[in-house]
Design a protein around this motif. Structure first.
Motif, PDB file in Angstrom:
ATOM      1  N   UNK A 162      50.892  15.282  13.781  1.00 53.54           N
ATOM      2  CA  UNK A 162      50.213  14.968  12.513  1.00 53.54           C
ATOM      3  C   UNK A 162      50.415  13.505  12.156  1.00 53.54           C
ATOM      4  N   UNK A 163      51.634  13.015  12.279  1.00 46.51           N
ATOM      5  CA  UNK A 163      51.902  11.609  11.947  1.00 46.51           C
ATOM      6  C   UNK A 163      51.309  10.660  12.977  1.00 46.51           C
ATOM      7  N   UNK A 218      47.199   6.579  14.034  1.00 41.61           N
ATOM      8  CA  UNK A 218      46.010   6.196  14.809  1.00 41.61           C
ATOM      9  C   UNK A 218      44.808   5.982  13.895  1.00 41.61           C
ATOM     10  N   UNK A 219      44.624   6.857  12.919  1.00 36.86           N
ATOM     11  CA  UNK A 219      43.500   6.690  11.979  1.00 36.86           C
ATOM     12  C   UNK A 219      43.662   5.403  11.178  1.00 36.86           C
ATOM     13  N   UNK A 220      44.882   5.106  10.759  1.00 33.48           N
ATOM     14  CA  UNK A 220      45.136   3.878  10.000  1.00 33.48           C
ATOM     15  C   UNK A 220      44.837   2.646  10.854  1.00 33.48           C
ATOM     16  N   UNK A 221      45.106   2.738  12.156  1.00 31.21           N
ATOM     17  CA  UNK A 221      44.837   1.637  13.077  1.00 31.21           C
ATOM     18  C   UNK A 221      43.389   1.649  13.574  1.00 31.21           C
ATOM     19  N   UNK A 222      42.661   2.711  13.246  1.00 26.53           N
ATOM     20  CA  UNK A 222      41.257   2.889  13.667  1.00 26.53           C
ATOM     21  C   UNK A 222      41.107   2.886  15.181  1.00 26.53           C
ATOM     22  N   UNK A 259      51.218   2.047   4.176  1.00 26.04           N
ATOM     23  CA  UNK A 259      50.317   2.393   3.067  1.00 26.04           C
ATOM     24  C   UNK A 259      49.063   3.081   3.597  1.00 26.04           C
ATOM     25  N   UNK A 260      48.452   2.519   4.631  1.00 27.97           N
ATOM     26  CA  UNK A 260      47.212   3.076   5.174  1.00 27.97           C
ATOM     27  C   UNK A 260      47.404   4.462   5.785  1.00 27.97           C
ATOM     28  N   UNK A 261      48.591   4.697   6.348  1.00 27.59           N
ATOM     29  CA  UNK A 261      48.854   5.987   6.992  1.00 27.59           C
ATOM     30  C   UNK A 261      49.484   7.012   6.052  1.00 27.59           C
ATOM     31  N   UNK A 262      49.958   6.548   4.902  1.00 28.83           N
ATOM     32  CA  UNK A 262      50.620   7.467   3.971  1.00 28.83           C
ATOM     33  C   UNK A 262      52.037   7.815   4.387  1.00 28.83           C
ATOM     34  N   UNK A 263      52.621   6.977   5.236  1.00 28.97           N
ATOM     35  CA  UNK A 263      53.989   7.203   5.700  1.00 28.97           C
ATOM     36  C   UNK A 263      54.906   6.112   5.151  1.00 28.97           C
ATOM     37  N   UNK A 264      56.192   6.361   5.164  1.00 27.32           N
ATOM     38  CA  UNK A 264      57.159   5.397   4.629  1.00 27.32           C
ATOM     39  C   UNK A 264      57.358   4.256   5.625  1.00 27.32           C
TER      40      UNK A 264
END
Length: 84
Positions: free
Chosen positions: A49-50, A55-59, A27-32
């Motif tokens: 890109x993914x 990484x951004x979702x995990x901060x 959900x946080x990364x926008x991936x399935x």
């Protein structure tokens, strides 16, 4: 070790340190969620890109996912990322 396995192990390790489920990371990364799962198992080639989305979702900095490391060394890296 195969880079896909290294990245997958690192994602799983950082995800566990953050107490995220695969579903929350998806959900946080926008991936399935199935994509996250297969990446963690080293079954998929992960695009840049993914990798950045995860990484951004995990901060954490993206490069942290590329460095071979033991799960014990992930804790200090997570703490260092909080200071960045």
């Amino acid at each position: 070790m195969d880079i896909r396995r290294t990245v997958g192990d690192n994602i799983r390790g950082y995800r566990h340190k953050k107490n995220y489920t695969q579903e929350k990371l998806a959900v946080l990364s926008g991936l399935h969620i199935n994509y996250i799962s297969s990446v963690e198992r080293g079954e998929r080639n992960l695009g840049i890109v993914n990798l950045v989305k995860i990484a951004k979702a995990l901060r954490i900095p993206s490069e942290y996912l590329l460095i071979p490391r033991s799960h014990e060394s992930i804790g200090p890296a997570v703490n260092a990322a909080k200071k960045v």
